[in-house]
Design a protein around this motif. Sequence first.
Motif, mmCIF file in Angstrom:
data_model
loop_
_atom_site.group_PDB
_atom_site.id
_atom_site.type_symbol
_atom_site.label_atom_id
_atom_site.label_comp_id
_atom_site.label_asym_id
_atom_site.label_seq_id
_atom_site.Cartn_x
_atom_site.Cartn_y
_atom_site.Cartn_z
ATOM 1 N N ASN A 171 0.831 -1.205 0.000
ATOM 2 C CA ASN A 171 0.000 0.000 0.000
ATOM 3 C C ASN A 171 0.864 1.253 0.000
ATOM 4 O OD1 ASN A 171 -2.412 -1.367 -0.063
ATOM 5 N ND2 ASN A 171 -2.876 -1.093 2.114
ATOM 6 N N GLY A 201 3.030 1.320 -3.409
ATOM 7 C CA GLY A 201 2.237 1.611 -4.592
ATOM 8 C C GLY A 201 1.727 3.040 -4.604
ATOM 9 N N HIS A 202 1.242 3.515 -3.451
ATOM 10 C CA HIS A 202 0.709 4.876 -3.360
ATOM 11 C C HIS A 202 1.800 5.911 -3.603
ATOM 12 C CE1 HIS A 202 -1.556 8.337 -2.125
ATOM 13 N NE2 HIS A 202 -0.834 8.512 -1.027
ATOM 14 N N SER A 221 4.766 5.479 -4.991
ATOM 15 C CA SER A 221 5.310 5.353 -6.348
ATOM 16 C C SER A 221 4.362 5.972 -7.373
ATOM 17 C CB SER A 221 5.561 3.876 -6.682
ATOM 18 O OG SER A 221 6.554 3.322 -5.843
ATOM 19 N N GLY A 222 3.062 5.885 -7.118
ATOM 20 C CA GLY A 222 2.113 6.535 -8.004
ATOM 21 C C GLY A 222 2.307 8.040 -8.027
ATOM 22 N N GLU A 245 4.092 11.708 1.353
ATOM 23 C CA GLU A 245 3.629 12.104 0.027
ATOM 24 C C GLU A 245 4.491 13.221 -0.554
ATOM 25 O OE1 GLU A 245 -1.041 10.745 0.406
ATOM 26 O OE2 GLU A 245 -0.539 12.863 0.646
ATOM 27 N N THR A 281 -2.463 4.676 -7.949
ATOM 28 C CA THR A 281 -1.464 3.778 -7.377
ATOM 29 C C THR A 281 -0.679 3.079 -8.490
ATOM 30 O OG1 THR A 281 -2.749 3.396 -5.376
ATOM 31 C CG2 THR A 281 -1.160 1.693 -5.987
ATOM 32 N N ASP A 308 0.962 -0.144 -9.782
ATOM 33 C CA ASP A 308 0.704 -1.561 -9.508
ATOM 34 C C ASP A 308 2.018 -2.291 -9.254
ATOM 35 O OD1 ASP A 308 -0.408 -4.033 -9.231
ATOM 36 O OD2 ASP A 308 -1.131 -4.210 -11.288
#
Length: 285
Positions: free
Chosen positions: A107, A110-111, A113-114, A147, A274, A276
């Motif tokens: 979680n 992915g978040h 990296s998005g 973030e 996100t 994947d």
Amino acid sequence: MILVPLPRLIVKPLVRNALLEDLGLAGDITSAAVIPEDHRSTVVMVARQPGVIAGLDASEVAFQLVDPSIVMTRHLHDGAKVAAGDVIATIEGPSRGLLTAERTALNFLGHLSGIATVTAGIVEAISGMKASIVCTRKTTPGLRALEKYAVRAGGGMNHRFALHDAVLIKDNHVAIAGGVTEAIRRAKAGVGHMVKIEVEVDTLDQLREAMEEGVDAVLLDNMTPDQLRDAVGIVTGRAITEASGRITPLTAAAIAASGVDLISVGWLTHSAPTLDIGLDWKAVA
């Protein structure tokens, strides 16, 4: 720009809270019931789509908080570009711990990296121009430090971190104070000499008013590229110029061409999809 990792002192409480949310009052009852206590596995963390990696520290902390004997070997670093199928890290340890930490670790990775991925995309859109991409305070409550770090991993820069570290006079401040001039004067009288002052303006007349009072930065809200170009001419280097308002990778180049110093983009943190990333079991013992 060198990407400086966040101190573990900041990362650990955020990851710990996420794990506690997942474990509840009874822990991972599925893994405890199905997986033998002495079973060990080796897994690989794999990108399912292209992007930019951020959040490996948070991911590693998730595994280690669940079981300190878990070892994560990184093959890539935060800020690295990945293609679909690239192996990001290899993780080895007790199978129960791997399964318990898996979702929390992914979680975060992915978040973040998005966020890094979409940031890298808009940074690329203005490549070669002087403007820098910056984020905003439109972050997930509790995750701002991570973030904003992810924005840096994607090649962007950070705006102020919170209400306390800089003055940003917004349109509502101006309305309540009775105008740009009065708002700036009150701000200067109310903060110390080390605090920067930025004011948001919607028109060139407001900008002229702000420049007469003197500020460190001006936020040029929802202006066209032509208006931004005029604004840069009015400021003439006396303050940092920042463009904001519904900016996309398709419009960013025209905005950067106006000569502004910064382009602030809220959706980098509040709407990034996100990336994947998955865990693949490669060997069991």
